[in-house]
Structures are given as C-alpha cells and as structure tokens.
Design a protein around this motif. Structure first.
Motif, PDB file in Angstrom:
ATOM      1  N   ASP A 118      45.249  57.968  52.686  1.00  0.00           N
ATOM      2  CA  ASP A 118      45.915  59.233  52.358  1.00  0.00           C
ATOM      3  C   ASP A 118      47.072  58.958  51.411  1.00  0.00           C
ATOM      4  O   ASP A 118      48.170  58.612  51.818  1.00  0.00           O
ATOM      5  CB  ASP A 118      46.413  59.898  53.640  1.00  0.00           C
ATOM      6  CG  ASP A 118      46.899  61.324  53.389  1.00  0.00           C
ATOM      7  OD1 ASP A 118      47.139  61.661  52.203  1.00  0.00           O
ATOM      8  OD2 ASP A 118      47.020  62.071  54.357  1.00  0.00           O
TER       9      ASP A 118
ATOM     10  N   GLN B 196      52.602  57.114  59.282  1.00  0.00           N
ATOM     11  CA  GLN B 196      52.139  57.766  60.522  1.00  0.00           C
ATOM     12  C   GLN B 196      51.029  56.929  61.158  1.00  0.00           C
ATOM     13  O   GLN B 196      51.057  56.640  62.353  1.00  0.00           O
ATOM     14  CB  GLN B 196      51.616  59.184  60.202  1.00  0.00           C
ATOM     15  CG  GLN B 196      51.148  59.960  61.434  1.00  0.00           C
ATOM     16  CD  GLN B 196      50.282  61.170  61.062  1.00  0.00           C
ATOM     17  OE1 GLN B 196      50.023  61.442  59.886  1.00  0.00           O
ATOM     18  NE2 GLN B 196      49.810  61.891  62.072  1.00  0.00           N
TER      19      GLN B 196
ATOM     20  N   ARG C 279      50.056  62.606  51.135  1.00  0.00           N
ATOM     21  CA  ARG C 279      51.255  62.918  51.908  1.00  0.00           C
ATOM     22  C   ARG C 279      52.078  61.639  52.030  1.00  0.00           C
ATOM     23  O   ARG C 279      51.567  60.614  52.488  1.00  0.00           O
ATOM     24  CB  ARG C 279      50.871  63.443  53.298  1.00  0.00           C
ATOM     25  CG  ARG C 279      50.470  64.910  53.260  1.00  0.00           C
ATOM     26  CD  ARG C 279      50.534  65.510  54.641  1.00  0.00           C
ATOM     27  NE  ARG C 279      49.782  64.712  55.591  1.00  0.00           N
ATOM     28  CZ  ARG C 279      49.746  64.973  56.886  1.00  0.00           C
ATOM     29  NH1 ARG C 279      50.395  66.003  57.380  1.00  0.00           N
ATOM     30  NH2 ARG C 279      49.037  64.213  57.699  1.00  0.00           N
TER      31      ARG C 279
ATOM     32  N   THR D 138      44.032  61.683  61.462  1.00  0.00           N
ATOM     33  CA  THR D 138      44.836  60.483  61.669  1.00  0.00           C
ATOM     34  C   THR D 138      45.003  60.188  63.152  1.00  0.00           C
ATOM     35  O   THR D 138      44.820  59.052  63.606  1.00  0.00           O
ATOM     36  CB  THR D 138      46.205  60.652  60.968  1.00  0.00           C
ATOM     37  OG1 THR D 138      45.971  60.947  59.582  1.00  0.00           O
ATOM     38  CG2 THR D 138      47.048  59.395  61.098  1.00  0.00           C
TER      39      THR D 138
ATOM     40  N   ASP E 243      40.828  56.312  57.257  1.00  0.00           N
ATOM     41  CA  ASP E 243      41.388  57.647  57.469  1.00  0.00           C
ATOM     42  C   ASP E 243      41.659  58.272  56.111  1.00  0.00           C
ATOM     43  O   ASP E 243      42.446  57.738  55.332  1.00  0.00           O
ATOM     44  CB  ASP E 243      42.684  57.509  58.282  1.00  0.00           C
ATOM     45  CG  ASP E 243      43.366  58.845  58.505  1.00  0.00           C
ATOM     46  OD1 ASP E 243      42.651  59.876  58.519  1.00  0.00           O
ATOM     47  OD2 ASP E 243      44.602  58.855  58.668  1.00  0.00           O
TER      48      ASP E 243
HETATM   49 MG    MG Z   1      46.178  62.470  58.293  1.00  0.00          MG
END
Ligand code: MG
Ligand code: GDP
Length: 443
Positions: free
Chosen positions: A135, A144, A138, A112, A187
């Motif tokens: 993603d 993020q 998570r 990331t 990502d």
């Molecule tokens: Mg990541």
C-alpha cells in the motif's frame, strides 16, 4: 422473527387441511421480506425464492401438520446450501513453499487487519509467515502492517521508501524464497470506490505474484453494494475465496449470501472483532440463522421435524382410539414405514400387534412394494380412501389403470388394510391405553 411471521400467515389459514400454491406464495413473501431485511441482493433473493417454491410445493409440506416450521426448515436448509453447505474450507497451502496469499478489496474493508489475523492463525499452525504491505497510497499503511506483524509475532518486509507496488511484490517474493518462509501475504492498497487504476494495479500484482490464494476482503455491512464489488473484483482477479469482516456488527449476513451467490466462491473466514485473533472459520449454519433473525435456528429446525412426527402420531392415535383407520391413514403409515426403514421399525413400537407384524412381514414389504401401495392409494378418490367398502370392480379397474398395477394387488392391499383396521379396533378396547403408549413412543 421470520418464524413468527410465517406462523401468523399459516394461522390465518388453519382449518384447511391442505396448503395451496397461493398459501405457499404468501409464506414465501414473508421469506422474501426477511431476506431483503437482511440485505440480501434482490436478484439473489429472487433466485432463492424460486428454488424454495419448488421445494415447498412438494407433498411433504402440503400435508404437513406445522407448515410454518416446515417452510422455515426449507428456507434454512436452502440458505445453508447456498452459503456453501456444512464444513469449512481452509486455506490452500502450496506443497511447494512459499504459498502466496494476495489480499484484495476496497479501502477500509479490513484487508490489512485480516492479513495480520491470517498471519497469526498460520503461525499458530507453525508456519513461518512474511507480511508485506504493497500500500503505497496511504502514508501510514505500511507502519500499520508492521505494527500488526509484531503483535502477531511474525515478520514483515522491511519498508523501503519510494518503491512501486509491483516492485515491492517482487521483493517480497524473493525474500520469502531466500529466507525460507512458508507463506507470504501481500496486502494491497484499496480505493474507497471501484476504479480502473486500482483494478489494474491489483491485476498486475496478481500476475507477478501468481498467488495460490487471492482473497477478496469485504465488509459484511455493505449490503446491496456487496454484489457490485464482488462482481467487479471477480472479473479482474483470479479470486479463490472471500473473507467477510465486521461480522460482529449489526449486519444480518445478507452480504455473505449475495457475494457467495454472485461469485460462487467459498467464504473462508469471518472477521469478528478488531483484535488480531478476531477471525473465525466461516460457518454456513451460523450465518443462515442470522439471516433468518433466529437465535438458535438449528435447534428450532430440529424441533420442527420432531414436532411434525409427534403431531402426526398423536392425531393418528386419537383416530385409532375411536376405531377409525381409513386408507389415508394407511398411506401415512406406509410413508412412515419407509422413512423408518420398513415395517420392523414402526411395528416394533406397537404393543400387542405381533399378529399384524407377522402378516405384514409375510406380505413381503419392500420399499418398492411400499411405493406401489402408495401409488394405489393415491389413485383413489377421497371418498374411496375414507370408505374402502365402496370399491367395486369398476372402481378397482380404474385405480389399477391409474397406479399401473393388477387388480389383484389392490385386493391384497384392501385385505391388508382390513386386517390392520381389525387389529387396531381390538387394541382400542383396552380404553385406548395402547394408543397413548404408541403416541408417546413415537414422539
Ligand atoms: Mg490496508
Ligand atoms: P483496509 O483499508 O482494507 O486495509 O482496512 P483495515 O484493515 O485498515 O481496517 C479498517 C478498520 O476496520 C480498522 O479500524 C479495523 O480495526 C477495522 N476492522 C477490520 N476488520 C474488522 C472486524 O472484523 N471487525 C471489526 N469490528 N472491525 C474490523
């Protein structure tokens, strides 16, 4: 450092003129230890040592004045080559935008962060970049990336709850196309260990995205595990390059060498800090220096090559000043001439040898002639090279057969040697001043 260890190996051997295979083995044992200390994977170390042994056994090292430095040089050059050589490999951008870049790797490897770093770099090159987090595992991962995108000053794909990773990939691609992005960076989610579900998902995303670049992001501190990781990802994904993160850590760069060797993929970037601008273009020389544990190995290697020439020139000047000039010294001269681009280069440096210079020019010194002369000298015994006077007809015939030349050519070489020896003897009468100058000039 490796240099110190090699020096001590060779110091123990000093006093002997020529290095044996065993001496080289001992030196390479130190190289091996240095590589293992730097966390290079064992099979890669083995392969590397085998290649270095071949090189180190070459004539140049065996006859060299500073074998420790020469072995360091061979090791260093070998590492640089194995790491991909000089010159950086940038990103392959598609002529037909959007370029799709897929980030793969284990969880926590830095995917990331690196995605955002790449976005910043590309936006500074005036590319319009879209960051998309796939993603779904998570909870905070998507936020993020969105936060990092703001820092980098690029767009991120709006977060839609409940979508699967392949669906997000499709959405990212169509947004990028519709909104005229130059680059879209996907990502992906990683796992803490290699597992089939992660690989299958990454492979599916690769199939959907048809990425131009699929970058494996790996932590450079992983050491021996690097090989297993690299191999597993390389088997399942159409990887195009590697990014190694945490190059700012305590690691010695061994993972870089291992991963490069196992996958054959170019290392494109190094992550060098947590900050968003902490991404350097990969530099093989820097990493090779780090693996050898040497601050400024490039300077050291250059100095080693220079010292070698200086030491040789000085030793030669000392012997010439004593009126010694045997065929071994002539062979060294011939080899040096060849390196320096012929007679002009070397003799031009010597004061007061116009006559020899002319004679040698008349002898038509070409690379081929120099090679033949070297062959003649190396077909002689040690005693013959020291004392050419003992060369009678039968010895000359043996040497001619060995070197594949006519006896007449041996006679020409001996005559030339006598003339050079005479010229040097004459020069030595001025108290060796000319030779001191010569050593200075060559060094
Ligand atoms: Mg990541
Ligand atoms: P991901 O799980 O693969 O996406 O990994 P992240 O990008 O979330 O990074 C995990 C942690 O490593 C974060 O705390 C990052 O700040 C840190 N990190 C990533 N790259 C680097 C780097 O090159 N140097 C340092 N020191 N930290 C890094």
């Amino acid at each position: 450092a490796l240099t110190d260890r090699l020096s001590s190996v060779f110091d123990r051997l000093s006093g002997r003129g020529v290095l044996s295979e065993k001496d080289i083995d001992e030196a390479l044992k130190e190289v091996r230890t240095a590589l293992l200390d730097a966390d290079v994977a064992l099979p890669v170390v083995r392969d590397f040592i085998a290649r270095a042994r071949e090189q180190a056994s070459g004539e140049a090292v065996i006859r060299s004045v500073r074998p420790a430095d020469q072995v360091v040089k061979i090791t260093y050059d070998g590492l640089v080559e194995m790491l991909g050589g000089e010159g950086a490999e940038g990103l392959n951008l598609s002529l037909n935008p959007p370029t799709v870049i897929l980030m793969a790797g284990l969880q926590g490897s830095g995917k990331t962060t690196t995605a955002a770093k790449l976005a910043l770099r590309l936006s500074r090159e005036r590319k319009k970049v879209l960051l998309a987090s796939l993603d779904t595992r998570r909870p905070a991962a998507m936020e993020q990336l969105a936060t990092l995108a703001v820092q980098a000053g690029v767009d991120s794909l709006p977060i839609v709850a409940g979508q699967s990773a392949p669906d997000i990939a499709r959405r990212a691609l169509s947004s990028a196309r519709l909104q005229g992005f130059d680059v879209v960076i996907l990502d992906t989610a990683g796992r803490t260990t290699l597992d089939e579900a992660m690989m299958a998902e990454a492979a599916e995303i690769a199939a959907i995205g048809q990425p131009h670049e699929t970058l494996l992001v790996a932590d450079s501190l992983t050491g021996q595990d690097a090989v297993r990781t690299a191999r597993a990802f390389h088997e399942r994904l159409p990887l195009t390059g590697l990014v190694l993160t945490r190059a700012d850590g305590d690691g010695r760069g061994g993972a870089a060498l291992s991963m490069r060797a196992v996958t054959g993929l170019p290392i494109k970037f190094l992550g060098v800090s947590e900050k968003i601008d902490g991404l350097d273009v990969f530099d093989a020389a820097r990493v090779a220096g780090r693996i050898l544990g040497q601050g400024d190995i490039v300077a050291l290697v250059e100095k080693a090559a220079q010292d070698l020439d200086t030491a040789k020139a000085e030793a030669m000047a000392r012997r010439l000043a004593k009126g010694q000039f045997d065929l071994d010294m002539m062979a060294d001269q011939l080899a040096q001439m060849k390196r320096m681009g012929g007679m002009e280069g070397l003799m031009g440096l010597l004061p007061g040898v116009q006559k020899v210079k002319k004679q040698i020019a008349e002898a038509n010194i070409s690379d081929k002639a120099l090679d033949r002369q070297a062959a003649i000298i190396s077909s002689m015994t040690k005693a013959e090279r020291r004392k050419p006077d003992i060369l009678q007809a039968s010895r000359k015939r043996r040497i001619a057969a060995g070197a594949g030349v006519e006896v007449a050519e041996i006679n020409r070489l001996l005559k030339q040697h006598r003339q050079m020896a005479d010229a040097f003897k004459m020069m030595s009468r001025d108290g060796g001043k000319g030779f001191a100058r010569m050593a200075g000039m060559l060094g």
